[in-house]
Design a protein around this motif. Structure first.
Motif, PDB file in Angstrom:
ATOM      1  N   GLN A  91      11.095  -4.986   4.990  1.00  0.00           N
ATOM      2  CA  GLN A  91      10.503  -6.160   4.358  1.00  0.00           C
ATOM      3  C   GLN A  91      10.161  -7.105   5.565  1.00  0.00           C
ATOM      4  N   LYS A  92      10.817  -7.046   6.812  1.00  0.00           N
ATOM      5  CA  LYS A  92      10.057  -7.956   7.819  1.00  0.00           C
ATOM      6  C   LYS A  92       8.860  -7.544   8.316  1.00  0.00           C
ATOM      7  N   TYR A  93       8.793  -6.264   8.304  1.00  0.00           N
ATOM      8  CA  TYR A  93       7.544  -5.634   8.758  1.00  0.00           C
ATOM      9  C   TYR A  93       6.237  -6.098   7.700  1.00  0.00           C
ATOM     10  N   LEU A  94       6.482  -5.894   6.224  1.00  0.00           N
ATOM     11  CA  LEU A  94       5.489  -6.407   5.558  1.00  0.00           C
ATOM     12  C   LEU A  94       5.181  -7.701   5.641  1.00  0.00           C
ATOM     13  N   GLU A  95       6.105  -8.677   5.739  1.00  0.00           N
ATOM     14  CA  GLU A  95       6.126  -9.897   5.927  1.00  0.00           C
ATOM     15  C   GLU A  95       5.205 -10.364   7.021  1.00  0.00           C
ATOM     16  N   ALA A  96       5.265  -9.780   8.290  1.00  0.00           N
ATOM     17  CA  ALA A  96       4.365  -9.661   9.508  1.00  0.00           C
ATOM     18  C   ALA A  96       2.942  -9.489   8.905  1.00  0.00           C
ATOM     19  N   LEU A  97       3.006  -8.365   8.565  1.00  0.00           N
ATOM     20  CA  LEU A  97       1.888  -7.565   8.060  1.00  0.00           C
ATOM     21  C   LEU A  97       0.893  -8.619   7.349  1.00  0.00           C
ATOM     22  N   LYS A  98       1.442  -9.115   6.210  1.00  0.00           N
ATOM     23  CA  LYS A  98       0.823  -9.850   5.159  1.00  0.00           C
ATOM     24  C   LYS A  98       0.441 -11.294   5.737  1.00  0.00           C
ATOM     25  N   LYS A  99       1.171 -11.788   6.780  1.00  0.00           N
ATOM     26  CA  LYS A  99       0.642 -13.004   7.408  1.00  0.00           C
ATOM     27  C   LYS A  99      -0.439 -12.568   8.438  1.00  0.00           C
ATOM     28  N   ALA A 100      -0.607 -11.567   9.000  1.00  0.00           N
ATOM     29  CA  ALA A 100      -1.439 -11.023   9.993  1.00  0.00           C
ATOM     30  C   ALA A 100      -2.793 -10.569   9.375  1.00  0.00           C
ATOM     31  N   VAL A 101      -2.922 -10.105   8.278  1.00  0.00           N
ATOM     32  CA  VAL A 101      -4.244  -9.641   7.823  1.00  0.00           C
ATOM     33  C   VAL A 101      -5.120 -10.648   7.087  1.00  0.00           C
ATOM     34  N   LYS A 102      -6.290 -10.877   7.545  1.00  0.00           N
ATOM     35  CA  LYS A 102      -6.998 -11.831   6.921  1.00  0.00           C
ATOM     36  C   LYS A 102      -7.316 -11.353   5.434  1.00  0.00           C
ATOM     37  N   ALA A 103      -7.651 -12.515   4.481  1.00  0.00           N
ATOM     38  CA  ALA A 103      -8.189 -12.290   3.239  1.00  0.00           C
ATOM     39  C   ALA A 103      -9.472 -11.384   3.269  1.00  0.00           C
ATOM     40  N   GLY A 104      -9.285 -10.241   2.727  1.00  0.00           N
ATOM     41  CA  GLY A 104     -10.535  -9.230   2.700  1.00  0.00           C
ATOM     42  C   GLY A 104     -10.173  -8.089   3.718  1.00  0.00           C
ATOM     43  N   GLY A 105      -9.423  -8.292   4.739  1.00  0.00           N
ATOM     44  CA  GLY A 105      -9.200  -7.661   5.751  1.00  0.00           C
ATOM     45  C   GLY A 105      -8.690  -6.140   5.052  1.00  0.00           C
ATOM     46  N   TYR A 106      -8.179  -4.864   6.119  1.00  0.00           N
ATOM     47  CA  TYR A 106      -7.996  -3.948   5.913  1.00  0.00           C
ATOM     48  C   TYR A 106      -6.701  -3.409   6.407  1.00  0.00           C
ATOM     49  N   VAL A 107      -5.909  -2.656   5.965  1.00  0.00           N
ATOM     50  CA  VAL A 107      -4.675  -1.921   6.340  1.00  0.00           C
ATOM     51  C   VAL A 107      -4.859  -0.399   6.193  1.00  0.00           C
ATOM     52  N   LEU A 108      -4.430   0.181   7.082  1.00  0.00           N
ATOM     53  CA  LEU A 108      -4.414   1.526   7.294  1.00  0.00           C
ATOM     54  C   LEU A 108      -3.044   2.032   7.748  1.00  0.00           C
ATOM     55  N   MET A 109      -2.377   2.697   7.063  1.00  0.00           N
ATOM     56  CA  MET A 109      -0.872   3.035   7.072  1.00  0.00           C
ATOM     57  C   MET A 109      -0.908   4.721   7.162  1.00  0.00           C
ATOM     58  N   ALA A 110      -0.235   5.216   8.163  1.00  0.00           N
ATOM     59  CA  ALA A 110       0.049   6.698   8.055  1.00  0.00           C
ATOM     60  C   ALA A 110       1.666   6.753   8.472  1.00  0.00           C
ATOM     61  N   THR A 111       2.343   7.753   7.478  1.00  0.00           N
ATOM     62  CA  THR A 111       3.741   7.864   7.791  1.00  0.00           C
ATOM     63  C   THR A 111       4.116   9.209   7.447  1.00  0.00           C
ATOM     64  N   PHE A 112       4.971   9.845   7.994  1.00  0.00           N
ATOM     65  CA  PHE A 112       5.330  11.036   7.567  1.00  0.00           C
ATOM     66  C   PHE A 112       5.360  11.387   6.093  1.00  0.00           C
ATOM     67  N   ALA A 113       5.140  12.466   5.435  1.00  0.00           N
ATOM     68  CA  ALA A 113       4.843  12.621   3.982  1.00  0.00           C
ATOM     69  C   ALA A 113       6.361  12.999   3.578  1.00  0.00           C
ATOM     70  N   LYS A 114       6.324  13.131   2.269  1.00  0.00           N
ATOM     71  CA  LYS A 114       7.654  13.509   1.844  1.00  0.00           C
ATOM     72  C   LYS A 114       8.135  14.927   2.370  1.00  0.00           C
ATOM     73  N   ASN A 115       7.381  15.835   2.678  1.00  0.00           N
ATOM     74  CA  ASN A 115       7.537  17.023   3.172  1.00  0.00           C
ATOM     75  C   ASN A 115       7.510  17.364   4.636  1.00  0.00           C
ATOM     76  N   GLY A 116       7.415  15.942   5.257  1.00  0.00           N
ATOM     77  CA  GLY A 116       7.249  15.935   6.764  1.00  0.00           C
ATOM     78  C   GLY A 116       8.738  15.811   7.371  1.00  0.00           C
ATOM     79  N   PRO A 117       8.809  15.761   8.579  1.00  0.00           N
ATOM     80  CA  PRO A 117      10.186  15.752   9.524  1.00  0.00           C
ATOM     81  C   PRO A 117      10.928  14.703   8.814  1.00  0.00           C
ATOM     82  N   GLU A 118      12.246  14.896   9.144  1.00  0.00           N
ATOM     83  CA  GLU A 118      13.306  13.941   8.665  1.00  0.00           C
ATOM     84  C   GLU A 118      13.500  13.068   9.735  1.00  0.00           C
ATOM     85  N   SER A 119      13.275  13.416  11.042  1.00  0.00           N
ATOM     86  CA  SER A 119      13.826  12.541  12.197  1.00  0.00           C
ATOM     87  C   SER A 119      12.598  13.032  13.264  1.00  0.00           C
ATOM     88  N   CYS A 120      12.504  12.088  14.127  1.00  0.00           N
ATOM     89  CA  CYS A 120      11.370  12.036  15.444  1.00  0.00           C
ATOM     90  C   CYS A 120      12.052  11.371  16.334  1.00  0.00           C
TER      91      CYS A 120
END
Length: 205
Positions: free
Chosen positions: A126-155
Motif C-alpha cells: 500500500q505504501k508503494y502504491l501511494e507513492a506511485l499514485k502521487k508520483a505519476v502525472k494525470a495521463g502518465g503511464y505505469v509499466l509494472m513487471a513482476t514474477f508471474a504465478k508460475n515464476g520463482p517463489e524467492s529471489c
C-alpha cells in the motif's frame, strides 16, 4: 537479520551485474512498451528499483533527456554510474526505499521491472502504491513487471509475491486504465527460465 539496504548493497558489492538473475543485455520488452507510449523526449521517466539495470543507458541512447533511477542500494547506483561513464551526470540518481519515497516531482512514466514483487507485506504494498499514485502525472503511464504465478517463489535469498495479469490489473483498477498485459519468459545468465507478468497502465485525467 540484515536490513534491506545492507542486503542489497552486499549483493551488488559481491556480484557483477551480468551474474544477477534479472540481468538482460537489452531490456527489449520494457523498450517495446515504452515505444508504444509515444513519450516526448523530455518526458520525466522514473525507473524504480533500477539499480544496475541497463534501461537508463538504452533510453539515453534514444535521446530521452529526463531520466531518474531509484534504488535502495548505493552500491547498485554506483555500479550503474561507473558503467555509463561520462553520461551518468545526465541521470538523476535517487537512493531510497520506494516504500518511504517522497517524490519531489511528478513523472510521465513509472517503470518497475522486478522490484515490486519483493514487497510481501500488505502494508508495504500500500505504501508503494501511494507513492506511485502521487508520483505519476494525470495521463502518465505505469509499466509494472513482476514474477508471474508460475515464476520463482524467492529471489536473492528473499521471498517474493507473484502476480497474474488479473491481480496486477486489480491493483490499478482505481484511477488507471489497463493498456496491455503479457507474460514474458526471461532467461537468466545461468540459463534458467523465469516467467514474468508485464502490465501497462495510464492514469486517468
Amino acid at each position: 537479520m540484515k536490513d534491506l539496504k545492507t542486503h542489497w548493497d552486499e549483493i551488488y558489492r559481491t556480484k557483477q551485474c551480468t551474474e544477477l538473475s534479472w540481468y538482460e543485455p537489452m531490456p527489449e520488452t520494457s523498450l517495446n512498451f515504452i515505444k508504444d507510449f509515444n513519450l516526448e523526449k523530455d518526458s520525466a521517466i522514473l525507473d524504480v528499483g533500477g539499480g544496475d539495470s541497463v534501461l537508463a543507458e538504452f533510453l539515453l541512447a534514444q535521446e530521452y533527456q529526463n531520466l531518474s533511477v531509484l534504488d535502495i542500494s548505493d552500491e547498485a547506483l554506483e555500479c550503474a554510474k561507473a558503467r555509463i561513464g561520462d553520461r551518468a551526470g545526465e541521470v538523476n540518481w535517487i537512493q531510497a526505499n520506494v516504500t518511504s519515497f517522497q517524490p519531489k516531482e511528478q513523472y510521465d512514466l513509472w517503470h518497475d521491472r522486478a522490484a515490486f514483487h519483493f514487497l510481501t507485506d500488505e502494508a508495504d504494498v500500500q505504501k508503494y502504491l501511494e507513492a506511485l499514485k502521487k508520483a505519476v502525472k494525470a495521463g502518465g503511464y505505469v509499466l509494472m513487471a513482476t514474477f508471474a504465478k508460475n515464476g520463482p517463489e524467492s529471489c536473492s535469498e528473499l521471498p517474493v509475491k507473484r502476480y497474474g495479469i488479473g491481480e496486477l490489473q486489480d491493483l490499478f483498477e482505481e484511477g488507471f486504465r489497463t493498456l496491455g498485459c503479457k507474460n514474458v519468459d526471461h532467461t537468466t545468465p545461468s540459463g534458467e527460465v523465469q516467467s514474468f507478468t508485464f502490465c501497462s497502465f495510464q492514469k486517468r485525467d
